[in-house]
Design an enzyme around this catalytic site. Structure first.
Site, short mmCIF file in Angstrom:
data_model
loop_
_atom_site.label_atom_id
_atom_site.label_comp_id
_atom_site.label_asym_id
_atom_site.label_seq_id
_atom_site.Cartn_x
_atom_site.Cartn_y
_atom_site.Cartn_z
N ILE A 182 0.62 -0.93 0.00
CA ILE A 182 0.22 0.36 0.16
C ILE A 182 1.06 1.18 -0.24
CG2 ILE A 182 -2.17 1.43 1.13
CD1 ILE A 182 -2.68 -1.53 2.74
N ARG A 220 10.15 -0.46 9.41
CA ARG A 220 10.72 -1.32 10.39
C ARG A 220 11.88 -2.01 9.62
NH1 ARG A 220 5.69 -4.78 11.02
NH2 ARG A 220 5.86 -4.46 8.80
N THR A 246 -3.73 6.09 6.82
CA THR A 246 -5.65 5.42 6.27
C THR A 246 -4.85 3.51 6.92
OG1 THR A 246 -3.88 4.73 3.59
CG2 THR A 246 -5.75 6.16 4.65
N ARG A 274 -3.27 2.68 10.90
CA ARG A 274 -4.08 2.54 12.22
C ARG A 274 -4.18 3.96 13.68
NH1 ARG A 274 -6.01 -0.74 9.94
NH2 ARG A 274 -6.80 -2.90 10.51
N GLU A 312 -12.22 3.94 17.67
CA GLU A 312 -12.55 3.78 16.51
C GLU A 312 -13.87 3.01 17.29
OE1 GLU A 312 -9.26 3.22 12.24
OE2 GLU A 312 -11.87 2.34 12.18
N HIS A 339 -13.60 4.84 8.28
CA HIS A 339 -12.75 3.61 8.10
C HIS A 339 -12.46 3.50 6.69
CE1 HIS A 339 -9.68 0.59 9.73
NE2 HIS A 339 -9.77 0.36 8.88
N GLY A 364 -11.28 2.80 3.44
CA GLY A 364 -9.75 2.23 2.86
C GLY A 364 -10.24 1.10 1.78
C1 GLV Z 1 -8.10 -2.04 7.22
O1 GLV Z 1 -8.06 -1.53 7.74
C2 GLV Z 1 -7.67 -3.29 6.90
O2 GLV Z 1 -6.98 -3.69 7.50
O3 GLV Z 1 -8.51 -4.38 6.03
#
Ligand code: GLV
Length: 312
Positions: free
Chosen positions: A154, A174, A234, A236, A265, A283, A285
């Site tokens: 992503i 990371r 987008t 967490r 959330e 949320h 996405g």
């Molecule tokens: C969305 O946040 C997912 O983890 O699919």
């Protein structure tokens, strides 16, 4: 008849129904309802949403559990170490939501920097007096630097989108700073976090929430961003110190925040709604029909394969 597959929700598209034809002992019962709680100990497969955390204590009585499917790419709501130790497989939905999520991150960035919310509100208010040289001036992106946290699919898909708009891209992840990130047509640099933050006119979060990234963007780190930087999240909510970000917005140190995810959330910090220069989404996405159907397909295929290969 004992219930073998227990899902908290019907998924989008035909796939869970098809799975139910092969495994008639499939039940859909709301998360933590009496029916769900009663069926849980006998289940061999669970399907949950990202908003439905499961803890070790929930799974202890599930002696036959082989697989947990989550209708999400993120797995931070599941007790991964415990599942590994017990040999319970986790199936999530990587890959199929990459474009939808990167598109939404770009939507947030554009809405924020071109002041779409305020423009829409002005037109609807009836107060718009017509074109003016200084009406709702936004911020251009070409030639500016976008720092991306997370060089997974992503993050890279978002990078390709902002590259097409003329932005420079740098990554943190990371794994450290070794090796460039391959975007297909070109490669770009990985930087240490502090260096990336100091250079990012736009900062976009695309890393998973893990022990390593929880609270990664604390007050000190956020203060490294250049004056007026924009933050897009987008990924967490728990990755960023939300209180600190809200304060920096009020102080004008951050240019704006476009958020699709929040720490608690859907009970979000009310400070977000009062903060200036924000675009706040619930949320969304992966929320395209095509994507949610593909997620269901991947999830149901994964559960079917695991149940069949375990001889269940
Ligand atoms: C969305 O946040 C997912 O983890 O699919």
């Amino acid at each position: 008849m004992s219930i073998r597959i227990l899902s908290t929700s019907p998924l989008i598209g035909p796939h869970i129904e098809d799975l139910g034809k092969e495994f008639p002992e499939l039940r859909i019962a709301p998360y933590r309802s009496v029916e769900w709680t009663e069926a849980l100990p006998g289940a061999q497969a669970l399907v949950v949403l990202l908003s439905e955390p499961l803890a070790e204590i929930d799974l202890k009585p599930c002696a036959n559990l082989k697989v947990i499917g989550t209708y999400s790419v993120g797995t931070n709501h599941l007790p991964r170490d415990y599942c590994d130790a017990r040999g319970i497989r986790i199936v999530s939905t990587p890959g199929v939501l990459t474009d939808a999520t990167a598109d939404l991150a770009l939507t947030l960035l554009m809405a924020l920097t071109r002041r779409v919310r305020e423009g829409d509100a002005l037109v609807r208010s009836g107060e718009w007096k017509g074109w003016a040289p200084d009406l709702l001036l936004g911020s251009g992106l070409a030639g500016k630097t976008c720092g991306i946290l997370g060089s997974g699919p992503i993050g890279r898909a978002f990078a390709r989108r902002v590259r097409a708009m003329g932005m420079e891209v740098i990554f943190w992840d990371r794994g450290g700073t070794r090796g460039a990130v391959d975007l297909g047509a070109e490669t770009v640099r990985r930087l240490p976090l502090d260096d990336l933050l100091r250079s990012s006119y736009v900062l976009s979060l695309h890393c998973p929430l893990t022990d390593r990234t929880r609270g990664l963007l604390n007050r000190e780190k956020l203060a490294l961003l250049p004056e007026g930087a924009f933050i897009i999240n987008t990924a967490r909510g728990g990755i960023m110190d939300e209180k600190a970000a809200i304060e920096l917005l009020h102080a004008g140190r951050i240019g704006g925040a476009g958020l699709d995810v929040y720490e608690n959330e859907p009970d979000i910090d009310p400070g977000w709604c009062a903060a200036p220069r924000t675009v706040l989404l619930p949320h969304l996405g992966s929320a395209t029909r095509e994507t949610r159907e593909e997620m269901a397909r991947l999830l149901c295929d994964g559960i079917r394969n695991i149940l069949k290969s375990s001889g269940a």
